[in-house]
Write a protein that holds these residues in place. Structure first.
Motif, PDB file in Angstrom:
ATOM      1  N   ILE A 183       5.378   5.623  -3.690  1.00 10.10           N
ATOM      2  CA  ILE A 183       5.889   5.255  -2.369  1.00 10.10           C
ATOM      3  C   ILE A 183       6.167   6.521  -1.559  1.00 10.10           C
ATOM      4  N   PRO A 184       6.245   6.408  -0.228  1.00 10.02           N
ATOM      5  CA  PRO A 184       6.438   7.599   0.603  1.00 10.02           C
ATOM      6  C   PRO A 184       7.704   8.373   0.260  1.00 10.02           C
TER       7      PRO A 184
ATOM      8  N   VAL B  72       1.727  -0.281   2.112  1.00 10.88           N
ATOM      9  CA  VAL B  72       2.286   1.065   2.223  1.00 10.88           C
ATOM     10  C   VAL B  72       1.818   1.931   1.058  1.00 10.88           C
ATOM     11  N   ARG B  73       1.900   1.365  -0.146  1.00  8.08           N
ATOM     12  CA  ARG B  73       1.458   2.114  -1.320  1.00  8.08           C
ATOM     13  C   ARG B  73      -0.044   2.385  -1.266  1.00  8.08           C
ATOM     14  N   ALA B  74      -0.804   1.389  -0.810  1.00  7.25           N
ATOM     15  CA  ALA B  74      -2.253   1.562  -0.727  1.00  7.25           C
ATOM     16  C   ALA B  74      -2.620   2.635   0.295  1.00  7.25           C
ATOM     17  N   CYS B  75      -1.818   2.762   1.361  1.00  4.94           N
ATOM     18  CA  CYS B  75      -2.071   3.809   2.355  1.00  4.94           C
ATOM     19  C   CYS B  75      -1.975   5.203   1.728  1.00  4.94           C
ATOM     20  N   LYS B  76      -0.994   5.390   0.820  1.00  2.93           N
ATOM     21  CA  LYS B  76      -0.893   6.676   0.142  1.00  2.93           C
ATOM     22  C   LYS B  76      -2.154   6.969  -0.655  1.00  2.93           C
ATOM     23  N   GLY B  77      -2.644   5.962  -1.378  1.00  2.00           N
ATOM     24  CA  GLY B  77      -3.872   6.136  -2.153  1.00  2.00           C
ATOM     25  C   GLY B  77      -5.078   6.362  -1.270  1.00  2.00           C
ATOM     26  N   LEU B  78      -5.105   5.674  -0.132  1.00  2.00           N
ATOM     27  CA  LEU B  78      -6.214   5.826   0.806  1.00  2.00           C
ATOM     28  C   LEU B  78      -6.296   7.262   1.322  1.00  2.00           C
ATOM     29  N   ILE B  79      -5.175   7.803   1.759  1.00  2.81           N
ATOM     30  CA  ILE B  79      -5.146   9.170   2.280  1.00  2.81           C
ATOM     31  C   ILE B  79      -5.589  10.166   1.214  1.00  2.81           C
ATOM     32  N   GLU B  80      -5.077   9.985   0.014  1.00  2.00           N
ATOM     33  CA  GLU B  80      -5.417  10.894  -1.085  1.00  2.00           C
ATOM     34  C   GLU B  80      -6.914  10.880  -1.369  1.00  2.00           C
TER      35      GLU B  80
ATOM     36  N   ALA C 216      -1.087  -2.571  -7.368  1.00  2.00           N
ATOM     37  CA  ALA C 216       0.117  -2.292  -6.596  1.00  2.00           C
ATOM     38  C   ALA C 216       0.828  -3.575  -6.224  1.00  2.00           C
ATOM     39  N   VAL C 217       0.050  -4.608  -5.899  1.00  2.00           N
ATOM     40  CA  VAL C 217       0.650  -5.904  -5.576  1.00  2.00           C
ATOM     41  C   VAL C 217       1.413  -6.432  -6.780  1.00  2.00           C
ATOM     42  N   ARG C 218       0.748  -6.429  -7.930  1.00  2.00           N
ATOM     43  CA  ARG C 218       1.377  -6.950  -9.136  1.00  2.00           C
ATOM     44  C   ARG C 218       2.588  -6.122  -9.522  1.00  2.00           C
ATOM     45  N   SER C 219       2.441  -4.792  -9.442  1.00  2.00           N
ATOM     46  CA  SER C 219       3.516  -3.938  -9.917  1.00  2.00           C
ATOM     47  C   SER C 219       4.725  -4.021  -9.015  1.00  2.00           C
TER      48      SER C 219
ATOM     49  N   ALA D 116     -11.757  -4.422   2.457  1.00  2.00           N
ATOM     50  CA  ALA D 116     -12.147  -5.738   1.933  1.00  2.00           C
ATOM     51  C   ALA D 116     -11.192  -6.186   0.838  1.00  2.00           C
ATOM     52  N   GLY D 117     -10.846  -5.262  -0.052  1.00  2.00           N
ATOM     53  CA  GLY D 117      -9.924  -5.591  -1.131  1.00  2.00           C
ATOM     54  C   GLY D 117      -8.542  -5.962  -0.613  1.00  2.00           C
ATOM     55  N   ILE D 118      -8.068  -5.247   0.398  1.00  2.00           N
ATOM     56  CA  ILE D 118      -6.762  -5.539   0.985  1.00  2.00           C
ATOM     57  C   ILE D 118      -6.754  -6.907   1.654  1.00  2.00           C
TER      58      ILE D 118
END
Length: 306
Positions: free
Chosen positions: A143-144, A252-260, A14-17, A280-282
Motif C-alpha cells: 500500500i502507499p 490502489v494496490r494494483a496502481c502500485k504494481g502498475l507503476i512498478e 490483491a482483492v482476495r488478500s 481488462a483484469g481490473i
C-alpha cells in the motif's frame, strides 16, 4: 518482468488478500514491542503510522533500527497478503512514515559507523545488504507509503524519503547525500534516489555533498509538496490519507504494481499488451465490478467511508 497474465493474477490476489487478511495478525503488529519504532493504527483515515523513535540522536539508524524497520514493513506486507476474514476498514489503506521530534532521520548513527570501521569487507557487505533490505521493504510495501518529513533527512535519511511512494515536508527541512564528506559514497540509497531525481541530479548532489531544503527537493522530484509549517504538512497528509481510504483498496494496490511494472518497459510500444491485460483484469475483478455498478446506479461503492 511480470507478464500481463501474472499482473492479472496479482490483481485478483490483491482483492482476495485485502478481503481476507486477518485483523488479529494486524493487531499483533500493532502490539509488537519495538524498541526504536512506534506503530499505531489511525482508524479515521484507515492508515498505519510508523515513527522512528530515537529523537535524542535525530532518529539516526543503527543495525537494530534497520532490523526493526525491515521487520515492521515485511510483517505488514505479510498481513496484507495472507489470512482470512478481515472486513474492509480493519486493515490500513496507507502508511505514514515519519520521525519523532525535530528530525526525520539523520541517517547512520555515529556509534554504529564507528563500529563498522572495524568490520572486514565481507562484514561491511552483509551490513550494507541489510540496509538495502530496509529501503526495499518500504518501497515494496503493498500500500502507499507517505513520508512525513518533519525535519532534517540526511544521507540514509534521504534514502528513506526516496523509498516512500511520495513525500510531504516542512520547507525548512534539510536534505542531502553527504557521504562524500566522510570519504564514502551513497551506494545503497542510489537505486532509490535515481528513480526519483534522475541521473543528472544524482551526479551533482552525490559529488558535491551539498545540502538543500525541501523546496529544492520538490524541484528535484524527491518531495511532492513542501509546506511552511508542520501543521500544513499534517493537513496535507490527512487529506491524502482520506483520499486513498475512499478508493478501491484493490485498485490502489494494483496502481502500485502498475507503476512498478510499466516503468521497466524501455519502449512505449512494448507496454501495449501488458497495460491492456491490466485494465481488462481490473474490469472483471470483484471490486472493479462493484465500482462500475455503484457508478451506474449512483450509489456509494462499498469501500467509501460513511
Amino acid at each position: 518482468m511480470l507478464r500481463a497474465v501474472g499482473f492479472r493474477h496479482a490483481v485478483l490476489g490483491a482483492v482476495r488478500s485485502y478481503c481476507s487478511a486477518t485483523a488479529p495478525a494486524y493487531q499483533q503488529l500493532l502490539e509488537k514491542d519495538f524498541e526504536f519504532l512506534k506503530v499505531r493504527h489511525e482508524a479515521p483515515t484507515r492508515s498505519l503510522w510508523v515513527t522512528l523513535s530515537r529523537p535524542e540522536v535525530h532518529n539516526a539508524f543503527s543495525d537494530h533500527v534497520i532490523s526493526e524497520v525491515t521487520a515492521a514493513f515485511r510483517e505488514l506486507g505479510s498481513v496484507l497478503d495472507t489470512g482470512a476474514g478481515a472486513p474492509v476498514g480493519s486493515l490500513p489503506c496507507s502508511v505514514v512514515f515519519t520521525g519523532e521530534g525535530k528530525a526525520f532521520s539523520a541517517g547512520a548513527d555515529l556509534k554504529w559507523m564507528g563500529s563498522m570501521a572495524q568490520y572486514t569487507e565481507d562484514e561491511n557487505k552483509a551490513d550494507a545488504g541489510a540496509l538495502f533490505d530496509m529501503f526495499h521493504s518500504i518501497q515494496q510495501c503493498p500500500i502507499p507509503v507517505i513520508a512525513r518529513v518533519n525535519g532534517a533527512a540526511l544521507g540514509g535519511g534521504t534514502g528513506l524519503v526516496a523509498a516512500a511512494d511520495f513525500a510531504f515536508a516542512v520547507s525548512h527541512a534539510k536534505l542531502g547525500f553527504t557521504e562524500v564528506k566522510l570519504g564514502l559514497i551513497p551506494a545503497v540509497i542510489s537505486p532509490f534516489l535515481m528513480r526519483k531525481i534522475g541521473v543528472g541530479n544524482c551526479s551533482r548532489f552525490f559529488a558535491t555533498g551539498e545540502m538543500f531544503n525541501a523546496k529544492k527537493g520538490k524541484e528535484l522530484g524527491l518531495i511532492q509538496e513542501a509546506c511552511d509549517t508542520i501543521e500544513e504538512v499534517d493537513a496535507l497528509v490527512g487529506s491524502t490519507q482520506l483520499a486513498i481510504a475512499n478508493n478501491s483498496p484493490m485498485a490502489v494496490r494494483a496502481c502500485k504494481g502498475l507503476i512498478e511494472q510499466v516503468s521497466q518497459f524501455k519502449a512505449l510500444g512494448d507496454s501495449k499488451d501488458f497495460v491492456s491485460s491490466a485494465i481488462a483484469g481490473i474490469r472483471v475483478s470483484p471490486e472493479g465490478q462493484q465500482g462500475i455498478q455503484s457508478f451506474l446506479t449512483k450509489k456509494p461503492a462499498p469501500w467509501v467511508m460513511k
